[in-house]
Design a protein around this motif. Structure first.
Motif, PDB file in Angstrom:
ATOM      1  N   PRO A   1       0.708  -1.369   0.530  1.00 36.19           N
ATOM      2  CA  PRO A   1      -0.046  -0.051  -0.312  1.00 36.19           C
ATOM      3  C   PRO A   1       0.909   1.156  -0.211  1.00 36.19           C
ATOM      4  CG  PRO A   1      -0.312  -1.770   1.735  1.00 36.19           C
ATOM      5  CD  PRO A   1       0.971  -1.755   1.121  1.00 36.19           C
ATOM      6  N   PRO A   2       0.484   2.278  -0.473  1.00 36.66           N
ATOM      7  CA  PRO A   2       0.914   3.286  -0.968  1.00 36.66           C
ATOM      8  C   PRO A   2       1.356   4.205   0.675  1.00 36.66           C
ATOM      9  CG  PRO A   2      -1.070   3.398  -1.501  1.00 36.66           C
ATOM     10  CD  PRO A   2      -1.162   2.567  -0.939  1.00 36.66           C
TER      11      PRO A   2
ATOM     12  N   GLY B   1       3.426  -4.861   5.187  1.00 38.70           N
ATOM     13  CA  GLY B   1       3.884  -6.638   3.914  1.00 38.70           C
ATOM     14  C   GLY B   1       3.100  -6.309   2.647  1.00 38.70           C
ATOM     15  N   VAL B   2       3.484  -7.427   1.848  1.00 40.70           N
ATOM     16  CA  VAL B   2       2.565  -7.601   0.720  1.00 40.70           C
ATOM     17  C   VAL B   2       1.246  -7.777   0.779  1.00 40.70           C
ATOM     18  CG1 VAL B   2       3.214  -8.599  -1.724  1.00 40.70           C
ATOM     19  CG2 VAL B   2       4.522  -7.460  -0.414  1.00 40.70           C
TER      20      VAL B   2
ATOM     21  N   VAL C   1      -3.231   1.132  -6.648  1.00 38.20           N
ATOM     22  CA  VAL C   1      -3.406   1.600  -6.752  1.00 38.20           C
ATOM     23  C   VAL C   1      -5.018   1.520  -7.759  1.00 38.20           C
ATOM     24  CG1 VAL C   1      -2.176   3.597  -6.881  1.00 38.20           C
ATOM     25  CG2 VAL C   1      -2.950   2.072  -9.179  1.00 38.20           C
ATOM     26  N   PRO C   2      -5.931   2.742  -7.468  1.00 34.31           N
ATOM     27  CA  PRO C   2      -7.084   1.664  -8.102  1.00 34.31           C
ATOM     28  C   PRO C   2      -7.524   1.334  -9.100  1.00 34.31           C
ATOM     29  CG  PRO C   2      -7.532   3.643  -6.392  1.00 34.31           C
ATOM     30  CD  PRO C   2      -6.149   3.982  -7.236  1.00 34.31           C
TER      31      PRO C   2
END
Ligand SMILES: [Zn+2]
Length: 418
Positions: free
Chosen positions: A35-36, A42-43, A123-124
């Protein structure tokens, strides 16, 4: 790492959900990344769909219970997670992309250093990434016709009717996936030869336009194989090119309400043709090759068919036969192969339209021509009456290579008519 596929999310706790969830597979963009801001470190696996473009996130490290990869070659796999206890059923993925994705997922699960993993920003997804590609578009007024925006490249069926189009839009000619193109009710006068580059085109509707010709080049394009349905009714056609009969895939042809004075002489080559209508044209008779057709439905209503009279022949005999005529007849009768590499192209064209006498031999420019009556039930299962008198007969051309052949025919004709 991003993967385009379809995803269905099934709960492991409520197996019945699996059944209810069937068919809910949605087009998705699945990403593997962090996440940004690196929150949590974590992944994550993120699934974006058209309904949820911001995406649902699932932790990956030590969280993959099992990978089901038996059908990975078919672009299908299931990712079983521990928390939440769900199965992500992936399908319709590119098989090699899916394999790469699953191995990255496995490594991320094992806690491999994120630095070596092919991660993507979470990202969306854009609309175009998760929406089903548009395959059908129907426009029935000029107001709705797109002037600046391009047509979706994925279109397979496009209708633009009642748009007052004077020509075929070049943007339409780029839609290589088109199977069905309906340009009916416009003002199109001419068709571009590049229309023949639409290699998948099966149905072409040009009903109610201002067409004055249908070019031979179009008939020699890829449409030869693909085109099955052609509607040219309500135009201003006076003739169709000889090459028209090269459109061998045609099953259904509509030519009603034109000004056709003849049908192409090799029409019998259209062996797949089942539906033919050429009502309200100006046909005085049918070409002799018309006999070879085998139709389900035929409509020739309202043509000014002439009254056949075998006793009034049109004699074009040249006696003695010219050398050219002799050579041409011999070429066809003995089936000697020829082509443009051997003969001037105009000779090839002439040979291509040779007439066949009742005796079976060929004639080119020396012949006797008459019209005889043919009952249209000989070539079609269902026949629309040709006139208001209830007739199903029409005059058809008939050729003879010599006076001898013609007189033999006359003898038979006179005998059978008492
Ligand atoms: Zn003959």
């Amino acid at each position: 790492m991003r993967l385009r596929c379809e995803v269905e999310v099934l709960s492991q706790l409520l197996p019945s959900c699996g059944l209810q969830g069937r068919g809910r597979a949605a087009r998705a963009l699945v990403s593997l990344g962090r996440p940004p801001g690196g929150g949590g470190g974590g992944v994550y696996l993120m699934v974006c769909t058209a309904r949820d473009r911001t995406g649902a996130r699932y932790k990956v490290q030590q969280n993959v219970e099992r990978l089901f990869t038996r059908f990975v070659e078919q672009g299908k796999a299931t990712v079983r997670l521990r928390e939440p206890a769900v199965d992500l059923r992936l399908s319709k993925a590119n098989a090699s992309d899916l394999k790469t994705f699953l191995s990255a997922l496995r490594l991320a699960h094992q806690g491999t250093d994120a630095g070596v993993l092919p991660l993507s920003p979470l990202v969306p997804a854009k609309n175009s990434e998760v929406e089903k590609p548009k395959t059908k578009m129907i426009i029935t007024s000029r107001r709705d016709y797109p002037l600046t925006k391009s047509f979706p490249y994925s279109l397979e069926h496009l209708q633009t009717s009642y748009c007052k189009l004077a020509r075929v839009d070049t943007r339409v000619l780029c839609l290589k996936k088109l199977r069905k193109l309906d340009l009916s009710h416009n003002h199109i006068k001419q068709l571009p030869a590049t229309l023949g580059d639409l290699v998948c085109l099966q149905e072409l509707d040009l009903h109610d336009n201002h067409l004055e010709s249908f070019s031979g080049a179009l008939c020699c394009s890829s449409l030869q194989k693909s085109l099955q349905f052609l509607d040219l009714s309500q135009n201003r056609l006076r003739a169709l090119p000889l090459e028209f009969c090269e459109l061998r895939g045609l099953v259904n042809v509509k030519l009603d309400d034109n000004e056709l004075v003849r049908l192409p002489c090799r029409v019998g080559q259209l062996s797949r043709l089942r539906f033919l209508s050429a009502a309200r044209n100006k046909l005085p008779f049918l070409p002799s090759d018309f006999r070879r057709l085998s139709l389900e439905n035929l409509d020739l209503f309202g043509n000014p068919f002439e009254q056949p009279n075998p006793l009034v022949p049109n004699i074009q005999l040249k006696i003695p036969l010219t050398l050219l005529e002799c050579a041409a007849r011999a070429t066809i009768n003995h089936r000697i192969p020829y082509g443009c590499h051997l003969l001037p192209s105009h000779l090839c064209e002439d040979l291509g339209v040779a007439k066949t006498c009742q005796c079976g031999s060929a004639c080119l420019s020396s012949f006797i021509q008459i019209t005889v009556t043919m009952n249209l039930h000989h070539v079609a299962h269902t026949v629309v009456l040709v006139d208001n008198m209830g007739g199903t007969d029409a005059p058809i051309l008939c050729y003879f290579c010599s006076l001898h052949c013609y007189s033999q025919f006359l003898d038979r004709h006179l005998q059978s008519n008492g």
